[in-house]
Design a protein around this motif. Structure first.
Motif, mmCIF file in Angstrom:
data_model
loop_
_atom_site.group_PDB
_atom_site.id
_atom_site.type_symbol
_atom_site.label_atom_id
_atom_site.label_comp_id
_atom_site.label_asym_id
_atom_site.label_seq_id
_atom_site.Cartn_x
_atom_site.Cartn_y
_atom_site.Cartn_z
ATOM 1 N N THR A 124 14.236 73.870 117.896
ATOM 2 C CA THR A 124 14.090 73.117 119.035
ATOM 3 C C THR A 124 15.236 72.453 119.532
ATOM 4 O OG1 THR A 124 12.115 72.708 117.550
ATOM 5 C CG2 THR A 124 12.203 71.349 119.700
ATOM 6 N N PRO A 125 15.462 72.463 120.977
ATOM 7 C CA PRO A 125 16.353 71.934 121.637
ATOM 8 C C PRO A 125 16.227 70.559 121.961
ATOM 9 C CG PRO A 125 14.888 72.820 123.536
ATOM 10 C CD PRO A 125 14.418 73.059 121.890
ATOM 11 N N GLU A 184 19.010 68.118 121.744
ATOM 12 C CA GLU A 184 20.174 67.233 121.913
ATOM 13 C C GLU A 184 21.236 68.117 122.631
ATOM 14 O OE1 GLU A 184 21.977 65.815 118.493
ATOM 15 O OE2 GLU A 184 22.288 67.953 117.576
ATOM 16 N N GLY A 185 22.129 67.445 123.091
ATOM 17 C CA GLY A 185 23.194 67.946 123.909
ATOM 18 C C GLY A 185 23.108 69.167 124.953
ATOM 19 N N GLU A 186 23.820 70.092 125.111
ATOM 20 C CA GLU A 186 23.555 70.810 126.208
ATOM 21 C C GLU A 186 22.336 71.990 126.367
ATOM 22 O OE1 GLU A 186 27.173 73.695 126.370
ATOM 23 O OE2 GLU A 186 28.542 72.007 126.845
ATOM 24 N N ALA A 187 21.920 72.088 124.883
ATOM 25 C CA ALA A 187 20.577 72.837 125.064
ATOM 26 C C ALA A 187 19.504 71.956 125.275
ATOM 27 C CB ALA A 187 20.431 73.088 123.157
ATOM 28 N N LEU A 188 19.499 70.564 125.108
ATOM 29 C CA LEU A 188 18.328 69.809 125.790
ATOM 30 C C LEU A 188 18.513 69.773 127.310
ATOM 31 C CD1 LEU A 188 15.880 67.817 125.362
ATOM 32 C CD2 LEU A 188 17.675 65.994 124.688
ATOM 33 N N ALA A 189 19.743 69.586 127.645
ATOM 34 C CA ALA A 189 19.912 69.559 129.078
ATOM 35 C C ALA A 189 19.270 70.714 129.959
ATOM 36 C CB ALA A 189 21.292 69.277 129.512
ATOM 37 N N ALA A 190 19.745 72.105 129.057
ATOM 38 C CA ALA A 190 19.393 73.257 129.694
ATOM 39 C C ALA A 190 17.697 73.365 129.621
ATOM 40 C CB ALA A 190 19.779 74.359 128.882
ATOM 41 N N PHE A 241 6.448 75.632 113.510
ATOM 42 C CA PHE A 241 7.084 75.447 114.746
ATOM 43 C C PHE A 241 8.310 74.801 115.169
ATOM 44 C CE2 PHE A 241 2.459 76.352 115.521
ATOM 45 C CZ PHE A 241 2.568 77.758 115.951
ATOM 46 N N TRP A 242 8.975 74.418 114.090
ATOM 47 C CA TRP A 242 9.906 73.627 114.096
ATOM 48 C C TRP A 242 11.191 73.939 112.807
ATOM 49 C CZ3 TRP A 242 10.361 69.275 117.567
ATOM 50 C CH2 TRP A 242 11.845 68.396 117.508
ATOM 51 N N HIS A 243 11.873 74.944 113.167
ATOM 52 C CA HIS A 243 13.116 75.482 112.538
ATOM 53 C C HIS A 243 14.209 75.123 112.421
ATOM 54 C CE1 HIS A 243 10.363 79.574 112.421
ATOM 55 N NE2 HIS A 243 9.677 78.423 111.924
ATOM 56 N N ASN A 244 14.489 73.752 112.964
ATOM 57 C CA ASN A 244 15.913 72.958 112.927
ATOM 58 C C ASN A 244 16.109 72.711 111.467
ATOM 59 O OD1 ASN A 244 14.517 72.878 115.615
ATOM 60 N ND2 ASN A 244 16.009 71.492 116.210
ATOM 61 N N MET A 251 13.237 64.570 123.220
ATOM 62 C CA MET A 251 13.110 65.660 123.961
ATOM 63 C C MET A 251 12.114 65.694 125.072
ATOM 64 S SD MET A 251 12.073 69.210 122.216
ATOM 65 C CE MET A 251 11.143 70.759 122.943
ATOM 66 N N PHE A 252 10.969 64.824 124.572
ATOM 67 C CA PHE A 252 9.811 64.646 125.752
ATOM 68 C C PHE A 252 10.333 63.850 126.853
ATOM 69 C CE2 PHE A 252 6.131 62.503 127.244
ATOM 70 C CZ PHE A 252 5.158 63.668 127.552
ATOM 71 N N ALA A 253 10.972 62.796 126.434
ATOM 72 C CA ALA A 253 11.132 61.985 127.548
ATOM 73 C C ALA A 253 12.518 62.483 128.331
ATOM 74 C CB ALA A 253 12.079 60.440 126.842
ATOM 75 N N THR A 254 13.063 63.276 128.111
ATOM 76 C CA THR A 254 14.115 63.856 128.740
ATOM 77 C C THR A 254 13.747 64.842 129.619
ATOM 78 O OG1 THR A 254 16.022 63.861 126.968
ATOM 79 C CG2 THR A 254 16.407 65.330 128.775
ATOM 80 N N VAL A 255 12.727 65.624 129.352
ATOM 81 C CA VAL A 255 11.981 66.781 130.149
ATOM 82 C C VAL A 255 11.171 65.702 131.307
ATOM 83 C CG1 VAL A 255 10.110 68.199 130.089
ATOM 84 C CG2 VAL A 255 11.745 68.369 128.408
ATOM 85 N N ALA A 256 10.500 64.853 130.900
ATOM 86 C CA ALA A 256 9.640 63.999 131.880
ATOM 87 C C ALA A 256 10.762 63.397 132.906
ATOM 88 C CB ALA A 256 8.870 62.957 131.231
ATOM 89 N N ALA A 257 11.778 62.776 132.529
ATOM 90 C CA ALA A 257 12.759 62.332 133.527
ATOM 91 C C ALA A 257 13.257 63.201 134.439
ATOM 92 C CB ALA A 257 13.732 61.588 132.707
ATOM 93 N N GLU A 258 13.690 64.367 133.850
ATOM 94 C CA GLU A 258 14.044 65.414 134.551
ATOM 95 C C GLU A 258 13.156 66.139 135.461
ATOM 96 O OE1 GLU A 258 16.946 68.308 136.116
ATOM 97 O OE2 GLU A 258 17.250 66.489 134.924
#
Length: 206
Positions: free
Chosen positions: A112-113, A115-121, A165-168, A183-190
């Motif tokens: 699951t992405p 944080e960082g660049e993975a989350l931004a992407a 469903f969460w292999h981190n 992750m959820f908040a970042t997606v909604a804001a973007e």
């Protein structure tokens, strides 16, 4: 709405305002998995879902299918079934999952992405989906002959409360409610700015 799992099919009550049939006071959704179908099989499956009373289908629009390389978006695998669903009046609830290897460094689709660049992407991928299939999406402008049934419900990740469903690993190993919330908040804001009607669904098991 409450969900019931039976014979491998998820059946979910969805908000009235999104019903494929405005006259239906209790719209019904299934996970029809039309995303893997094409041609006559796709057309016939959507028709059977509609005859059975389904107004919605929950479908993964996996990240690796639309952005196989960083910055290169392709819609060839997604457009056909979105088109057929709209043609027959079947609304889509979009599941946002399946990161590509370039984003997470692994071909494991359940890393699951968070944080960082993975989350931004990841947030950028969601915004691009909203810009294509949402209320003001380019897909509808390109297909003006279709009934316009934009995707307005966006399901952020699949069952993050389940370990399979969460292999981190490490700091973000399952369970990681803080990571999922970020992750959820970042997606909604973007992505919300691309469509004022967009609704982002948190997978929260209580």
């Amino acid at each position: 709405g409450a969900a019931c799992i039976s014979a491998g099919v998820a059946v979910t009550g969805v908000g009235d305002h999104d019903s494929g049939d405005p006259g239906d006071p209790r719209p019904i959704g299934v996970e029809g998995t039309i995303r893997w179908l094409g041609g006559a099989e796709l057309e016939e499956t959507v028709a059977r879902l509609r005859v059975a009373g389904a107004s919605h289908t929950r479908e993964s629009i996996a990240w690796y299918r639309v952005e196989p390389e960083r910055g290169r978006f392709t819609w060839e695998e997604i457009d056909p079934w979105v088109r057929e669903a709209a043609r027959q009046g079947l609304r889509i609830v979009a599941l946002l999952d399946g990161p590509p290897e370039w984003a997470t460094g692994t071909d494991d689709r359940w890393v699951t992405p968070v944080e960082g660049e993975a989350l931004a992407a990841y947030a950028n991928y969601v915004r691009r989906l909203v810009e294509r299939y949402g209320t003001n999406g380019s897909f509808w402008a390109e297909n003006s002959d279709l009934p316009k049934l934009p995707i307005v419900e966006w399901n952020v990740w699949n069952e993050p409360y389940q370990s399979w469903f969460w292999h981190n690993q490490g700091a973000h190993a399952w369970p990681d409610p803080e990571g999922y919330a970020r992750m959820f908040a970042t997606v909604a804001a973007e992505a919300r700015g691309a469509d004022p009607n967009a609704r982002f669904m948190a997978e929260v098991e209580i």
